[in-house]
Design a protein around this motif. Structure first.
Motif, PDB file in Angstrom:
ATOM      1  N   ARG A 202      73.725  21.472  36.402  1.00  0.00           N
ATOM      2  CA  ARG A 202      73.557  22.056  35.058  1.00  0.00           C
ATOM      3  C   ARG A 202      74.935  22.475  34.540  1.00  0.00           C
ATOM      4  N   ASN A 203      75.667  21.521  33.987  1.00  0.00           N
ATOM      5  CA  ASN A 203      77.072  21.740  33.619  1.00  0.00           C
ATOM      6  C   ASN A 203      77.308  21.847  32.113  1.00  0.00           C
ATOM      7  N   HIS A 204      76.243  21.808  31.327  1.00  0.00           N
ATOM      8  CA  HIS A 204      76.394  21.879  29.865  1.00  0.00           C
ATOM      9  C   HIS A 204      75.752  23.168  29.358  1.00  0.00           C
ATOM     10  N   LEU A 205      76.483  23.914  28.539  1.00  0.00           N
ATOM     11  CA  LEU A 205      75.952  25.179  28.014  1.00  0.00           C
ATOM     12  C   LEU A 205      75.194  24.916  26.718  1.00  0.00           C
ATOM     13  N   ALA A 206      73.905  25.217  26.728  1.00  0.00           N
ATOM     14  CA  ALA A 206      73.051  24.964  25.565  1.00  0.00           C
ATOM     15  C   ALA A 206      72.691  26.274  24.878  1.00  0.00           C
ATOM     16  N   SER A 207      72.626  26.240  23.572  1.00  0.00           N
ATOM     17  CA  SER A 207      72.150  27.403  22.819  1.00  0.00           C
ATOM     18  C   SER A 207      70.640  27.534  23.003  1.00  0.00           C
ATOM     19  N   MET A 208      70.184  28.755  23.299  1.00  0.00           N
ATOM     20  CA  MET A 208      68.750  29.007  23.497  1.00  0.00           C
ATOM     21  C   MET A 208      68.052  29.370  22.183  1.00  0.00           C
ATOM     22  N   GLY A 209      68.814  29.425  21.086  1.00  0.00           N
ATOM     23  CA  GLY A 209      68.192  29.839  19.819  1.00  0.00           C
ATOM     24  C   GLY A 209      67.866  31.322  19.799  1.00  0.00           C
ATOM     25  N   ILE A 210      68.628  32.108  20.591  1.00  0.00           N
ATOM     26  CA  ILE A 210      68.482  33.572  20.632  1.00  0.00           C
ATOM     27  C   ILE A 210      69.842  34.138  20.212  1.00  0.00           C
ATOM     28  N   TYR A 211      69.855  34.904  19.114  1.00  0.00           N
ATOM     29  CA  TYR A 211      71.123  35.348  18.531  1.00  0.00           C
ATOM     30  C   TYR A 211      71.119  36.850  18.277  1.00  0.00           C
ATOM     31  N   ILE A 212      72.308  37.462  18.373  1.00  0.00           N
ATOM     32  CA  ILE A 212      72.523  38.816  17.855  1.00  0.00           C
ATOM     33  C   ILE A 212      73.570  38.711  16.753  1.00  0.00           C
ATOM     34  N   PHE A 213      73.273  39.290  15.586  1.00  0.00           N
ATOM     35  CA  PHE A 213      74.228  39.359  14.485  1.00  0.00           C
ATOM     36  C   PHE A 213      74.501  40.823  14.147  1.00  0.00           C
ATOM     37  N   ASN A 214      75.764  41.146  13.873  1.00  0.00           N
ATOM     38  CA  ASN A 214      76.060  42.455  13.296  1.00  0.00           C
ATOM     39  C   ASN A 214      75.449  42.511  11.898  1.00  0.00           C
ATOM     40  N   ARG A 215      74.968  43.674  11.528  1.00  0.00           N
ATOM     41  CA  ARG A 215      74.237  43.827  10.263  1.00  0.00           C
ATOM     42  C   ARG A 215      75.028  43.304   9.063  1.00  0.00           C
ATOM     43  N   GLN A 216      76.273  43.763   8.900  1.00  0.00           N
ATOM     44  CA  GLN A 216      77.007  43.396   7.693  1.00  0.00           C
ATOM     45  C   GLN A 216      77.294  41.905   7.646  1.00  0.00           C
ATOM     46  N   LEU A 217      77.586  41.320   8.811  1.00  0.00           N
ATOM     47  CA  LEU A 217      77.847  39.876   8.834  1.00  0.00           C
ATOM     48  C   LEU A 217      76.589  39.102   8.436  1.00  0.00           C
ATOM     49  N   LEU A 218      75.441  39.533   8.934  1.00  0.00           N
ATOM     50  CA  LEU A 218      74.193  38.846   8.566  1.00  0.00           C
ATOM     51  C   LEU A 218      73.976  38.921   7.055  1.00  0.00           C
ATOM     52  N   ILE A 219      74.207  40.085   6.475  1.00  0.00           N
ATOM     53  CA  ILE A 219      74.061  40.240   5.018  1.00  0.00           C
ATOM     54  C   ILE A 219      75.005  39.270   4.298  1.00  0.00           C
ATOM     55  N   ASP A 220      76.261  39.232   4.764  1.00  0.00           N
ATOM     56  CA  ASP A 220      77.256  38.356   4.105  1.00  0.00           C
ATOM     57  C   ASP A 220      76.857  36.883   4.229  1.00  0.00           C
ATOM     58  N   LEU A 221      76.436  36.476   5.429  1.00  0.00           N
ATOM     59  CA  LEU A 221      76.079  35.063   5.653  1.00  0.00           C
ATOM     60  C   LEU A 221      74.863  34.651   4.827  1.00  0.00           C
ATOM     61  N   MET A 222      73.935  35.589   4.631  1.00  0.00           N
ATOM     62  CA  MET A 222      72.700  35.258   3.897  1.00  0.00           C
ATOM     63  C   MET A 222      72.931  35.156   2.395  1.00  0.00           C
ATOM     64  N   GLU A 223      74.138  35.519   1.942  1.00  0.00           N
ATOM     65  CA  GLU A 223      74.418  35.422   0.501  1.00  0.00           C
ATOM     66  C   GLU A 223      74.730  33.993   0.071  1.00  0.00           C
ATOM     67  N   ASN A 224      74.965  33.115   1.050  1.00  0.00           N
ATOM     68  CA  ASN A 224      75.222  31.706   0.713  1.00  0.00           C
ATOM     69  C   ASN A 224      73.889  30.950   0.694  1.00  0.00           C
ATOM     70  N   PRO A 225      73.393  30.575  -0.480  1.00  0.00           N
ATOM     71  CA  PRO A 225      72.064  29.951  -0.561  1.00  0.00           C
ATOM     72  C   PRO A 225      72.026  28.512  -0.043  1.00  0.00           C
ATOM     73  N   ASP A 226      73.203  27.945   0.290  1.00  0.00           N
ATOM     74  CA  ASP A 226      73.245  26.537   0.704  1.00  0.00           C
ATOM     75  C   ASP A 226      73.031  26.339   2.202  1.00  0.00           C
ATOM     76  N   THR A 227      73.042  27.431   2.979  1.00  0.00           N
ATOM     77  CA  THR A 227      72.826  27.287   4.433  1.00  0.00           C
ATOM     78  C   THR A 227      71.381  27.652   4.752  1.00  0.00           C
ATOM     79  N   ASN A 228      70.672  26.697   5.324  1.00  0.00           N
ATOM     80  CA  ASN A 228      69.236  26.895   5.568  1.00  0.00           C
ATOM     81  C   ASN A 228      68.881  27.081   7.038  1.00  0.00           C
ATOM     82  N   ASP A 229      69.799  26.731   7.949  1.00  0.00           N
ATOM     83  CA  ASP A 229      69.413  26.695   9.357  1.00  0.00           C
ATOM     84  C   ASP A 229      70.504  27.323  10.233  1.00  0.00           C
ATOM     85  N   PHE A 230      70.085  28.114  11.214  1.00  0.00           N
ATOM     86  CA  PHE A 230      71.064  28.736  12.116  1.00  0.00           C
ATOM     87  C   PHE A 230      71.746  27.686  12.991  1.00  0.00           C
ATOM     88  N   GLY A 231      70.951  26.877  13.696  1.00  0.00           N
ATOM     89  CA  GLY A 231      71.511  25.928  14.664  1.00  0.00           C
ATOM     90  C   GLY A 231      72.363  24.848  14.035  1.00  0.00           C
TER      91      GLY A 231
END
Length: 420
Positions: A202-231
């Motif tokens: 098992r030599n490849h690191l895969a994202s599990m789709g489990i994330y922690i975001f700092n509050r202010q960064l999440l607010i800032d990132l969600m202001e861009n209406p063109d991004t629809n998906d985290f992954g």
């Protein structure tokens, strides 16, 4: 401990078309697993066990049964801040659209989240099977002064093409990320992992789709209406702009993406020492507390069987199978490699012994192999269901054959003597 400064956002997923027909009348998080739970109980229980008790479940498809399950299950004290709220897609003055992806689902519900005080948002998937202490992930996030943390899992090469794969520096910060890479690219995407993981290839690191975001960064990132998906968008775009930490996890984890993985995960519970441990005081899985009688078994040979409460079983043999709540199985029947979800109600004695209708459950002298039997099915006497990997995919009003597994649709009636 940071659990008081966290809200958890559990993503209910899309239509769940790969899990069809189990998702024909219910959302993916409401699909019954392990005979008595529902998929959404897994992330909620992981949160409760981590003392994170403010949770939102985001959904948009067939959410009625999920709402009912959560309303009947998760009751907290009036004097606590704890809650589990289901947020279905809704039309507002600013948006009339369905969720366009995982990030869009969060964006459309930001006004609900911002009604609460929090420093960190823990974003989870509603269709994964695992047991994890989120406090350890939060500790790593805070200690490293990260803005985003992604839980990562070492995977083998043949699985790596199905995930977002990443590479890290010596401090576990993510330096590059590729979503579902082609097999030919994988030699360039290996990572340093523990000796135990190396030994398993098992030599490849895969994202599990489990994330922690700092509050202010999440607010800032969600202001861009063109991004629809985290992954696909948010994570790849953030890696070089924001401090993004990899939090490695080496326990059992499986993504219940399709019928095959769902079937394997459930039947895996019959192993002598299952990878997913339901018998653990510190990692309990919570679900609706039903007032059901004990299961009654008569004349049955059982081998690697998991049987929920409230069943009446007279089968000849049950092997490598999971039998759900209130299941009824008649005399001389054999059940092999099967997940039977059980029933929502008990029928009366008159209904069970009726000569004109087929009662709920499995009748007498049946042979059933490689099957998922959804809730409230009525399978007559002398029915033979025996599919394998050579069986052709097919769909009728009452069943679907997919990947060598037959799924009997919820509430279906299979007449006496049917052979599939």
């Amino acid at each position: 401990m940071y659990h008081d400064s966290v809200i958890s956002i559990i993503l209910g997923g899309g239509q769940g078309s790969r899990l069809y027909p189990l998702t024909a009348t219910r959302s993916k998080p409401a699909v019954p697993i392990a005979g008595k739970y529902r998929l959404v109980d897994i992330p909620i229980s992981n949160c409760i066990n981590s003392e994170i008790k403010r949770m939102f479940v985001l959904t948009q498809f067939n959410s009625a049964s999920l709402n009912k399950h959560i309303k009947n299950t998760y009751h907290f004290s009036f004097f606590s801040q704890a809650f589990v709220d289901v947020l279905a897609a809704e039309q507002t003055m600013t948006s009339s659209n369905w969720f366009q992806g995982t990030a869009d689902a969060v964006r459309q519900n930001m006004h609900h989240f911002l009604n609460h005080e929090f420093e960190y948002a823990l974003i989870l998937s509603g269709d994964q099977l695992y047991q994890m202490d989120f406090n350890k992930m939060l500790d790593a996030h805070v200690a490293s002064n990260a803005e985003i943390t992604i839980a990562t899992l070492p995977v083998v090469e043949r699985e790596a093409t199905s995930f977002g794969i990443l590479k890290t520096d010596e401090n576990s910060f993510i330096t590059s990320f590729i979503e579902k890479p082609e097999a030919s690219l994988l030699p360039d995407w290996t990572s340093e992992v523990s000796d135990e993981m190396k030994a398993q290839g098992r030599n490849h690191l895969a994202s599990m789709g489990i994330y922690i975001f700092n509050r202010q960064l999440l607010i800032d990132l969600m202001e861009n209406p063109d991004t629809n998906d985290f992954g696909k968008e948010i994570i790849p775009q953030s890696i070089n702009k924001h401090r993004t930490l990899s939090y490695p996890f080496e326990g059992y984890w499986t993504d219940i993406g399709n019928v095959d993985s769902f079937f394997e995960a459930n039947l895996g519970l019959t192993d002598d020492i299952p990878a997913f441990d339901l018998f653990n005081n510190k990692k309990r899985i919570y679900t609706r507390a039903r007032m059901l009688p004990t299961t009654k078994i008569s004349g049955t040979t059982l081998n690697r069987a998991v049987i929920a409460e409230g069943c009446i079983i007279n089968a000849a043999k049950i092997e490598h199978s999971v039998i759900g709540i209130r299941a009824r199985i008649g005399h001389d029947s054999t059940i092999v490699n099967t997940y039977m979800m059980g029933s929502d109600i008990y029928q009366t004695l008159a209904e069970v012994t009726s000569q004109t209708t087929i009662p709920m459950g499995i009748g007498k002298r049946c042979f059933i192999k490689n099957a998922i039997i959804d809730k409230n099915c009525c399978i007559g006497n002398d029915v033979r269901i025996n599919v394998d990997e050579n069986s052709k995919d097919a769909e009728t009003d009452t069943y679907v054959i997919k990947e060598g597994i037959i799924v009997i649709k919820k509430g279906a009636t299979i007449p006496h003597g049917t052979v599939i």
